[in-house]
Design a protein around this motif. Structure first.
Motif, PDB file in Angstrom:
ATOM      1  N   ALA A 112       0.879  -1.242  -0.014  1.00  0.00           N
ATOM      2  CA  ALA A 112       0.035   0.119  -0.029  1.00  0.00           C
ATOM      3  C   ALA A 112       1.073   1.325  -0.050  1.00  0.00           C
ATOM      4  O   ALA A 112       0.464   2.376  -0.289  1.00  0.00           O
ATOM      5  CB  ALA A 112      -0.878  -0.004   1.296  1.00  0.00           C
ATOM      6  N   GLU A 113       2.261   0.972   0.330  1.00  0.00           N
ATOM      7  CA  GLU A 113       2.981   2.511   0.485  1.00  0.00           C
ATOM      8  C   GLU A 113       4.503   1.760   0.284  1.00  0.00           C
ATOM      9  O   GLU A 113       4.596   0.525   0.483  1.00  0.00           O
ATOM     10  CB  GLU A 113       3.005   2.844   1.870  1.00  0.00           C
ATOM     11  CG  GLU A 113       3.161   2.216   3.091  1.00  0.00           C
ATOM     12  CD  GLU A 113       2.582   2.846   4.284  1.00  0.00           C
ATOM     13  OE1 GLU A 113       3.529   2.944   5.229  1.00  0.00           O
ATOM     14  OE2 GLU A 113       1.552   3.036   4.467  1.00  0.00           O
ATOM     15  N   PRO A 114       5.606   2.612  -0.047  1.00  0.00           N
ATOM     16  CA  PRO A 114       6.610   1.944   0.006  1.00  0.00           C
ATOM     17  C   PRO A 114       7.175   1.393   1.301  1.00  0.00           C
ATOM     18  O   PRO A 114       6.826   1.869   2.287  1.00  0.00           O
ATOM     19  CB  PRO A 114       7.605   3.254  -0.661  1.00  0.00           C
ATOM     20  CG  PRO A 114       6.544   4.141  -1.145  1.00  0.00           C
ATOM     21  CD  PRO A 114       5.241   3.856  -0.287  1.00  0.00           C
ATOM     22  N   PRO A 115       8.102   0.497   1.313  1.00  0.00           N
ATOM     23  CA  PRO A 115       8.733  -0.031   2.529  1.00  0.00           C
ATOM     24  C   PRO A 115       9.178   1.165   3.336  1.00  0.00           C
ATOM     25  O   PRO A 115      10.106   1.972   2.843  1.00  0.00           O
ATOM     26  CB  PRO A 115       9.521  -1.217   1.885  1.00  0.00           C
ATOM     27  CG  PRO A 115       9.600  -1.208   0.826  1.00  0.00           C
ATOM     28  CD  PRO A 115       8.837  -0.277   0.186  1.00  0.00           C
ATOM     29  N   ALA A 116       9.130   0.942   4.416  1.00  0.00           N
ATOM     30  CA  ALA A 116       9.863   1.864   5.595  1.00  0.00           C
ATOM     31  C   ALA A 116      10.941   1.208   6.045  1.00  0.00           C
ATOM     32  O   ALA A 116      10.984   0.124   6.659  1.00  0.00           O
ATOM     33  CB  ALA A 116       8.597   2.226   6.832  1.00  0.00           C
ATOM     34  N   ILE A 117      12.289   1.546   5.834  1.00  0.00           N
ATOM     35  CA  ILE A 117      13.262   0.941   5.830  1.00  0.00           C
ATOM     36  C   ILE A 117      14.218   1.847   7.024  1.00  0.00           C
ATOM     37  O   ILE A 117      14.579   2.947   6.469  1.00  0.00           O
ATOM     38  CB  ILE A 117      14.095   0.388   4.712  1.00  0.00           C
ATOM     39  CG1 ILE A 117      13.436  -0.281   3.871  1.00  0.00           C
ATOM     40  CG2 ILE A 117      15.620  -0.161   5.001  1.00  0.00           C
ATOM     41  CD1 ILE A 117      13.825  -0.683   2.413  1.00  0.00           C
ATOM     42  N   GLU A 118      14.629   1.211   8.321  1.00  0.00           N
ATOM     43  CA  GLU A 118      15.408   1.963   9.043  1.00  0.00           C
ATOM     44  C   GLU A 118      16.825   1.132   9.181  1.00  0.00           C
ATOM     45  O   GLU A 118      16.915  -0.106   9.577  1.00  0.00           O
ATOM     46  CB  GLU A 118      14.815   2.065  10.346  1.00  0.00           C
ATOM     47  CG  GLU A 118      15.601   3.063  11.222  1.00  0.00           C
ATOM     48  CD  GLU A 118      14.783   3.575  12.231  1.00  0.00           C
ATOM     49  OE1 GLU A 118      15.204   4.425  13.185  1.00  0.00           O
ATOM     50  OE2 GLU A 118      13.511   3.153  12.506  1.00  0.00           O
TER      51      GLU A 118
END
Length: 99
Positions: free
Chosen positions: A87-93
């Motif tokens: 649904a949205e770009p991956p949130a990568i930390e």
């Protein structure tokens, strides 16, 4: 001396109706990714607070190993499906251990 290990937390939010397909896709690639050079940890978790959301917890020997993972077949196949699954770009930390 700075620890070269790169830890990653990646949050993947599925499109409505795509949670099972996302989980299946990730489970199918775990062994392949875990066999990549420099992969120390590659685990998929489902959020208890947001069912269907997958949180990847990863550790890579160094930035070069993480960079190679970004070009590896398993991840490039997954990335090709992101538009259909997420649904949205991956949130990568990216993390570094301090203790």
């Amino acid at each position: 001396m700075t620890d070269p290990i790169v830890h990653i937390v990646a949050r993947l939010v599925p499109r409505p109706g795509k949670a099972e397909a996302l989980a299946t896709t990730l489970l199918e690639m775990l062994d392949e990714v875990r066999a990549e050079p420099g992969c120390l940890l590659y685990d998929a978790h489902e959020s208890r607070d947001a069912p269907g959301v997958i949180v990847m917890v990863e550790s890579w020997a160094d930035q070069a190993a993480l960079d190679a993972h970004g070009r590896a077949p398993a991840l490039t196949r997954l990335a090709a499906r992101f538009d259909a699954l997420l649904a949205e770009p991956p949130a990568i930390e990216r993390l570094r251990r301090i203790g």
